[in-house]
Design a protein around this motif. Structure first.
Motif, PDB file in Angstrom:
ATOM      1  N   GLN A 113      38.675  50.750 -11.763  1.00  5.93           N
ATOM      2  CA  GLN A 113      38.482  51.650 -12.894  1.00  5.93           C
ATOM      3  C   GLN A 113      38.705  50.914 -14.212  1.00  5.93           C
ATOM      4  O   GLN A 113      39.536  50.004 -14.284  1.00  5.93           O
ATOM      5  N   ALA A 114      37.949  51.362 -15.205  1.00  3.23           N
ATOM      6  CA  ALA A 114      38.165  50.916 -16.586  1.00  3.23           C
ATOM      7  C   ALA A 114      38.520  52.155 -17.387  1.00  3.23           C
ATOM      8  O   ALA A 114      37.694  53.065 -17.539  1.00  3.23           O
ATOM      9  N   ILE A 115      39.743  52.228 -17.893  1.00  2.00           N
ATOM     10  CA  ILE A 115      40.239  53.406 -18.592  1.00  2.00           C
ATOM     11  C   ILE A 115      40.391  53.081 -20.075  1.00  2.00           C
ATOM     12  O   ILE A 115      41.163  52.188 -20.443  1.00  2.00           O
ATOM     13  N   GLN A 116      39.655  53.786 -20.936  1.00  2.53           N
ATOM     14  CA  GLN A 116      39.781  53.533 -22.368  1.00  2.53           C
ATOM     15  C   GLN A 116      41.122  54.059 -22.877  1.00  2.53           C
ATOM     16  O   GLN A 116      41.511  55.192 -22.602  1.00  2.53           O
ATOM     17  N   VAL A 117      41.834  53.213 -23.618  1.00  6.58           N
ATOM     18  CA  VAL A 117      43.132  53.567 -24.198  1.00  6.58           C
ATOM     19  C   VAL A 117      43.071  53.327 -25.702  1.00  6.58           C
ATOM     20  O   VAL A 117      42.100  52.770 -26.228  1.00  6.58           O
ATOM     21  N   ASP A 118      44.093  53.758 -26.422  1.00  5.45           N
ATOM     22  CA  ASP A 118      44.129  53.536 -27.868  1.00  5.45           C
ATOM     23  C   ASP A 118      44.061  52.043 -28.177  1.00  5.45           C
ATOM     24  O   ASP A 118      44.765  51.237 -27.547  1.00  5.45           O
ATOM     25  N   LEU A 137      33.257  44.059 -16.807  1.00  5.08           N
ATOM     26  CA  LEU A 137      32.541  43.620 -18.022  1.00  5.08           C
ATOM     27  C   LEU A 137      31.083  44.033 -17.980  1.00  5.08           C
ATOM     28  O   LEU A 137      30.500  44.395 -19.013  1.00  5.08           O
ATOM     29  N   ASP A 138      30.491  43.974 -16.793  1.00  2.00           N
ATOM     30  CA  ASP A 138      29.082  44.345 -16.666  1.00  2.00           C
ATOM     31  C   ASP A 138      28.855  45.816 -17.001  1.00  2.00           C
ATOM     32  O   ASP A 138      27.816  46.193 -17.528  1.00  2.00           O
ATOM     33  N   ALA A 139      29.843  46.649 -16.664  1.00  2.00           N
ATOM     34  CA  ALA A 139      29.694  48.082 -16.928  1.00  2.00           C
ATOM     35  C   ALA A 139      30.046  48.449 -18.363  1.00  2.00           C
ATOM     36  O   ALA A 139      29.472  49.385 -18.939  1.00  2.00           O
ATOM     37  N   ILE A 140      30.975  47.702 -18.990  1.00  2.00           N
ATOM     38  CA  ILE A 140      31.451  48.046 -20.336  1.00  2.00           C
ATOM     39  C   ILE A 140      30.618  47.382 -21.431  1.00  2.00           C
ATOM     40  O   ILE A 140      30.136  48.038 -22.368  1.00  2.00           O
ATOM     41  N   LYS A 141      30.444  46.080 -21.332  1.00  2.00           N
ATOM     42  CA  LYS A 141      29.737  45.354 -22.402  1.00  2.00           C
ATOM     43  C   LYS A 141      29.112  44.096 -21.822  1.00  2.00           C
ATOM     44  O   LYS A 141      29.649  42.988 -21.921  1.00  2.00           O
ATOM     45  N   SER A 142      27.944  44.245 -21.235  1.00  2.00           N
ATOM     46  CA  SER A 142      27.292  43.109 -20.582  1.00  2.00           C
ATOM     47  C   SER A 142      26.348  42.349 -21.508  1.00  2.00           C
ATOM     48  O   SER A 142      25.856  41.278 -21.152  1.00  2.00           O
ATOM     49  N   LEU A 193      34.525  53.164 -11.657  1.00  2.00           N
ATOM     50  CA  LEU A 193      34.613  54.319 -12.548  1.00  2.00           C
ATOM     51  C   LEU A 193      35.042  53.877 -13.941  1.00  2.00           C
ATOM     52  O   LEU A 193      35.919  53.020 -14.080  1.00  2.00           O
ATOM     53  N   GLN A 194      34.392  54.457 -14.956  1.00  2.00           N
ATOM     54  CA  GLN A 194      34.803  54.227 -16.342  1.00  2.00           C
ATOM     55  C   GLN A 194      35.148  55.572 -16.968  1.00  2.00           C
ATOM     56  O   GLN A 194      34.398  56.546 -16.816  1.00  2.00           O
ATOM     57  N   VAL A 195      36.278  55.623 -17.641  1.00  2.00           N
ATOM     58  CA  VAL A 195      36.703  56.840 -18.324  1.00  2.00           C
ATOM     59  C   VAL A 195      36.776  56.539 -19.815  1.00  2.00           C
ATOM     60  O   VAL A 195      37.569  55.702 -20.250  1.00  2.00           O
ATOM     61  N   PHE A 196      35.922  57.235 -20.585  1.00  2.00           N
ATOM     62  CA  PHE A 196      35.811  56.995 -22.021  1.00  2.00           C
ATOM     63  C   PHE A 196      36.533  58.070 -22.814  1.00  2.00           C
ATOM     64  O   PHE A 196      36.704  59.210 -22.356  1.00  2.00           O
ATOM     65  N   LYS A 197      36.916  57.732 -24.009  1.00  2.00           N
ATOM     66  CA  LYS A 197      37.501  58.706 -24.927  1.00  2.00           C
ATOM     67  C   LYS A 197      36.431  59.673 -25.415  1.00  2.00           C
ATOM     68  O   LYS A 197      35.237  59.371 -25.415  1.00  2.00           O
ATOM     69  N   GLY A 198      36.880  60.849 -25.884  1.00  2.00           N
ATOM     70  CA  GLY A 198      35.959  61.833 -26.441  1.00  2.00           C
ATOM     71  C   GLY A 198      35.279  62.658 -25.380  1.00  2.00           C
ATOM     72  O   GLY A 198      35.750  62.760 -24.236  1.00  2.00           O
ATOM     73  N   GLY A 199      34.171  63.283 -25.765  1.00  2.00           N
ATOM     74  CA  GLY A 199      33.463  64.138 -24.835  1.00  2.00           C
ATOM     75  C   GLY A 199      32.043  64.411 -25.282  1.00  2.00           C
ATOM     76  O   GLY A 199      31.696  64.248 -26.464  1.00  2.00           O
ATOM     77  N   LEU A 200      31.220  64.852 -24.311  1.00  2.00           N
ATOM     78  CA  LEU A 200      29.815  65.138 -24.593  1.00  2.00           C
ATOM     79  C   LEU A 200      29.474  66.607 -24.374  1.00  2.00           C
ATOM     80  O   LEU A 200      28.392  67.046 -24.739  1.00  2.00           O
ATOM     81  N   ALA A 209      22.271  61.632 -14.015  1.00  2.00           N
ATOM     82  CA  ALA A 209      21.504  60.594 -13.341  1.00  2.00           C
ATOM     83  C   ALA A 209      22.467  59.668 -12.606  1.00  2.00           C
ATOM     84  O   ALA A 209      23.629  59.520 -12.989  1.00  2.00           O
ATOM     85  N   SER A 210      21.985  59.029 -11.543  1.00  2.00           N
ATOM     86  CA  SER A 210      22.852  58.178 -10.728  1.00  2.00           C
ATOM     87  C   SER A 210      23.511  57.084 -11.546  1.00  2.00           C
ATOM     88  O   SER A 210      24.659  56.699 -11.278  1.00  2.00           O
ATOM     89  N   ALA A 211      22.832  56.575 -12.587  1.00  2.00           N
ATOM     90  CA  ALA A 211      23.395  55.508 -13.411  1.00  2.00           C
ATOM     91  C   ALA A 211      24.541  56.007 -14.292  1.00  2.00           C
ATOM     92  O   ALA A 211      25.336  55.206 -14.792  1.00  2.00           O
ATOM     93  N   GLU A 212      24.631  57.321 -14.500  1.00  2.00           N
ATOM     94  CA  GLU A 212      25.645  57.897 -15.386  1.00  2.00           C
ATOM     95  C   GLU A 212      26.771  58.604 -14.648  1.00  2.00           C
ATOM     96  O   GLU A 212      27.757  59.018 -15.269  1.00  2.00           O
ATOM     97  N   GLN A 213      26.666  58.749 -13.320  1.00  2.00           N
ATOM     98  CA  GLN A 213      27.605  59.615 -12.614  1.00  2.00           C
ATOM     99  C   GLN A 213      28.994  58.997 -12.412  1.00  2.00           C
ATOM    100  O   GLN A 213      29.915  59.686 -11.966  1.00  2.00           O
ATOM    101  N   SER A 214      29.166  57.724 -12.777  1.00  2.00           N
ATOM    102  CA  SER A 214      30.504  57.125 -12.706  1.00  2.00           C
ATOM    103  C   SER A 214      31.086  56.900 -14.095  1.00  2.00           C
ATOM    104  O   SER A 214      32.063  56.168 -14.246  1.00  2.00           O
ATOM    105  N   LYS A 215      30.498  57.554 -15.100  1.00  2.00           N
ATOM    106  CA  LYS A 215      30.993  57.440 -16.472  1.00  2.00           C
ATOM    107  C   LYS A 215      31.511  58.802 -16.919  1.00  2.00           C
ATOM    108  O   LYS A 215      30.730  59.722 -17.197  1.00  2.00           O
ATOM    109  N   PHE A 216      32.820  58.944 -16.970  1.00  2.00           N
ATOM    110  CA  PHE A 216      33.445  60.204 -17.317  1.00  2.00           C
ATOM    111  C   PHE A 216      34.034  60.116 -18.721  1.00  2.00           C
ATOM    112  O   PHE A 216      34.418  59.047 -19.186  1.00  2.00           O
TER     113      PHE A 216
END
Length: 774
Positions: free
Chosen positions: A536-541, A581-586, A492-499, A411-418
């Motif tokens: 970009q927001a890149i999740q790190v350890d 902040l709006d994309a990660i934890k609003s 763009l947001q890049v999260f740890k793990g996978g779906l 969905a368009s709302a999810e296409q920038s979340k990798f």
């Protein structure tokens, strides 16, 4: 080596200060500047020095010095040219590569400066010959043989049937007409390149006013132009089936010999393995490889040593009648790729930017003291932090996540979340310079599994084929993305793990903990970018060592949110962290913390205080582009050949080319390339990265773009002086150039445009099926 300007010839002072060519002719053992209007005119009895100065992206200059020796030049003039070349190199800071060029056996690099060819004229300054402009001479019928797919070696041969053969291209220049005779064994690319020589002869010797005819080997008197051609040779008669004499001189496969220059003598060095440590910085060496000879000069050698090495090399060539050997001279630290490839191993070249800038500064200071202009010598082009994307950012984006052998539209709302454990396919359509562009790409997360990477490439390739190869394809790895990727996604947001199913199966089978992102869990994000259209927001350890003073971060544990502001960040960075902040934890209020003023709660979430970096994360920078012709053999080996000083006309419709820009490469595929090879374009790019022809330590994860002729995007065409009309033409490269030469290009272009309209109509229908497929 200390540089002294006292004995430098005045003609060389101020040379090499700007991009371009400078040429001197040896007259009475002195270098005399050649007027720009006479560049490309060489006389057989003369010796010349040619300096090519190239302005590099990093702001410095690269210098290549060639000394060209006409076949009738005197030995004294040739020796003077060799010695003066060494002096010119010293004046430029001792960084130039020097090439010895013999008439008829020039390097492709030199020929690339004087396209389409070099055609030396009789006479010379020492002979007292009074040069007459070619268009003032009484026209004499001449026969030339042309060889070469990328640059053309032209040689005049006797005007006789015995000069012809089935392997080469011949040009017969008569008073009223120019004939090109195509040997039956010659290739299309050679025929196309020879037509450029025909055009040159027409413009130079006929003021553009004469007819042109193409004659195919094997066509008899029934063909009017063939009949006219053979009549000039006394009538048609079959040519003998003889093997062409290549005239290549020395054996290119000769075993390498290493010799050291010691007090004017050459002393052989024995070795079991040719390695870099055989070369000492205070000595000069000659590496003899048969058809190629290299003179290597250590940085600690004196100017006198270097002159002596040059003289010894010239003497060896004369004594051994090595008339066809190419000789290249270079300074330690500025070796050519060809030279380094002769060694079994070559250590990474140290960063010589500081020393070279320092050397250029000394040269500039000495020149300035003599009242000479040094503005160009010290000029350094500034590097921009973020390159121009050359892509419209208002297009339409679709994204799929790869699951096993299939893909799922997001969905368009999810296409920038990798997710770093997943693979994605994206399709971006946008308005180009003169047509609609389409980019189909794959993105591989660092923790994604190999099976899904292969599946992503296969699925994306099918999409490109469904688009009739008119879409550009890209292969991207996490952390190696080019600017085009980021501006397409903007936020763009890049999260740890996978779906994906592949990642989930891998975690289950390996027994590893799944660290996939959870809004209720602990998470730390590094914020980066250059503006709202590229962030970009890149999740790190979530540990303190992940922090960096040059970035801002977002930290949350599901109940509280902190933004951390590094001391080296800018107001733009602060703006980006607020936007992300709006994309990660609003849903929760955040607390801003400056570096050095953190709360105990902040450090508690990260486990404890630890040391962290303050340097920006370096990304591979775009470098000066290099173009290579590529052939994929039946056994899967890739053969490459660099095209120097390239232009759009070097892109032959029958071939595949790689444009290497270091941070990414383009694989360009011509319209006339076999359909099977077109599907292997991405494989060719991957093999090119493994080959690493320029020895630049290319990463296997370097971005690859595949581009089809006629559908080139601006991100590719910007490296050329581009004429869109040429890419719209159809037919072989030879047919296209013959049509242009005969004035039929407009007609051929009309046919091509009609084909494009027909294809476009078919694609409208095909796109309906394509959308169903997607």
């Amino acid at each position: 080596m200390s540089i002294s300007m006292k004995n430098l010839d005045p003609a060389f002072r101020g040379a090499g200060q700007k991009d371009g060519l400078e040429i001197w002719r040896i007259e009475n053992f002195k270098p005399i500047p050649v007027p720009t209007s006479s560049y490309g005119k060489f006389y057989m009895g003369d010796s010349y020095i040619i300096l090519k100065t190239s302005a590099l992206k990093k702001g410095s200059f690269r210098h290549d010095i060639h000394y060209w020796l006409g076949k009738d030049t005197s030995q004294d003039e040739a020796g003077t040219a060799a010695i003066l070349t060494v002096e010119l190199d010293a004046a430029l800071g001792g960084r130039a590569v020097q090439y010895r060029e013999l008439q008829g056996n020039e390097t492709e690099k030199l020929l690339s400066y004087f396209r389409p060819c070099i055609m030396p004229q009789p006479g010379g300054i020492a002979s007292g010959f009074n040069h007459v402009e070619v268009n003032e001479q009484e026209h004499v019928t001449r026969l030339y043989v042309c060889r070469g797919k990328h640059v053309v070696h032209v040689k005049e041969v006797p005007f006789a049937r015995s000069s012809l053969n089935h392997d080469d291209i011949f040009i017969l220049d008569t008073k009223s007409k120019i004939f090109q005779f195509n040997g039956s064994n010659s290739c299309i690319q050679e025929r196309a390149k020879a037509l450029e020589v025909v055009q040159y002869i027409k413009d130079t010797f006929h003021e553009g006013k004469c007819e042109v005819a193409a004659v195919e080997d094997g066509k008899l008197m029934a063909d009017a132009e063939a009949g006219e051609f053979w009549a000039l040779f006394g009538g048609f008669a079959p040519l003998p089936r003889k093997i062409r004499s290549e005239e290549t001189g020395e054996d290119m496969e000769a075993a390498a010999k290493l010799l050291c220059f010691n007090q004017g003598q050459l002393e052989p060095i024995s070795f079991e393995s040719l390695t870099h440590d055989l070369l000492e910085t205070n000595k000069c060496y000659l590496l003899d490889c048969g058809g190629e000879m290299y003179v290597w000069m250590g940085r600690s050698t004196s100017l006198q040593q270097r002159k002596g090495a040059s003289e010894a090399a010239e003497k060896l060539l004369t004594d051994d009648s090595r008339t066809k050997s190419h000789v290249m001279k270079m300074i330690e630290g500025y070796e050519t790729v060809a030279f380094k490839s002769k060694f079994n191993e070559w250590p990474p070249t140290p960063d010589l930017k500081l020393s070279s800038e320092d050397g250029r500064g000394k040269v500039a200071a000495l020149l300035k003291n003599q009242g000479l202009d040094v503005k160009g010598l010290m000029k350094s082009a500034p590097e921009t932090e973020e390159p121009e994307p050359y892509i419209d950012c208002t297009g339409n984006l679709q994204v799929w996540r790869v699951n096993g052998n299939a893909k799922t539209l997001l969905a368009s709302a999810e296409q920038s979340k990798f997710y770093t454990g997943d693979c994605y396919i994206f399709q971006y359509t946008y308005t180009g310079e003169d047509k609609e562009e389409c980019l189909i790409g794959t993105w591989f997360g660092n923790k994604s599994v190999e099976e899904e990477r292969a599946s992503a490439i296969k699925l994306a390739s099918k999409m490109v084929q469904a688009a009739k190869f008119q879409a550009t394809m890209a292969r991207l790895y996490e952390g190696k993305e080019p600017i085009q990727f980021f501006v397409i996604f903007q936020s763009l947001q890049v999260f740890k793990g996978g779906l994906s199913s592949g990642y989930k199966n891998f975690i289950a089978e390996s027994g590893l903990d799944d660290d996939s992102y959870s809004e209720a869990g602990l998470a730390l994000f590094r914020i980066q970018g250059s503006g709202s259209e590229n962030m970009q927001a890149i999740q790190v350890d979530a540990v303190a060592s992940s922090l960096n003073s040059s970035y801002c971060y977002i930290l949350h544990d599901g109940n509280s949110v902190f933004t951390w502001i590094g001391n080296l960040t800018t107001s733009l960075d602060h703006e980006l962290v607020e936007r992300q902040l709006d994309a990660i934890k609003s849903d929760l209020p955040s607390r801003s913390l400056k570096e050095g003023r953190e709360t105990d709660k902040f450090w508690e979430l990260l486990g404890d205080k630890l040391k962290y970096s303050n340097k920006k994360i370096e990304r591979e920078q775009e470098s000066d582009p290099h173009l290579f012709s590529c052939i994929l053999s039946k056994d899967g080996n890739l053969k490459v050949k660099e095209i120097h000083h390239f232009t759009q006309d070097d892109l032959m419709a029958e071939d595949v080319f790689v444009l290497d820009c270091h941070s990414y490469i383009f694989v360009w595929v011509g319209q006339e390339v076999d359909a099977k090879v077109k599907t292997q374009a991405m494989d060719i790019g991957e093999k090119f990265l493994v080959r690493d022809f320029l020895m630049k330590n290319l990463s296997r994860e370097t971005t690859i773009f595949t581009v089809s002729e006629g559908s080139e995007p601006q991100i590719f065409t910007r490296f050329f002086t581009w004429d869109s009309a040429k890419s719209l033409m159809h037919g072989s490269s030879y047919q296209r150039r013959l049509a242009i030469l005969k004035g039929g290009a407009a007609k051929l272009l009309d046919v091509s445009l009609n084909l494009v309209i027909f294809q476009f109509s078919a694609e409208i229908l095909g796109s309906i099926a394509c959308k169903r497929y997607l």
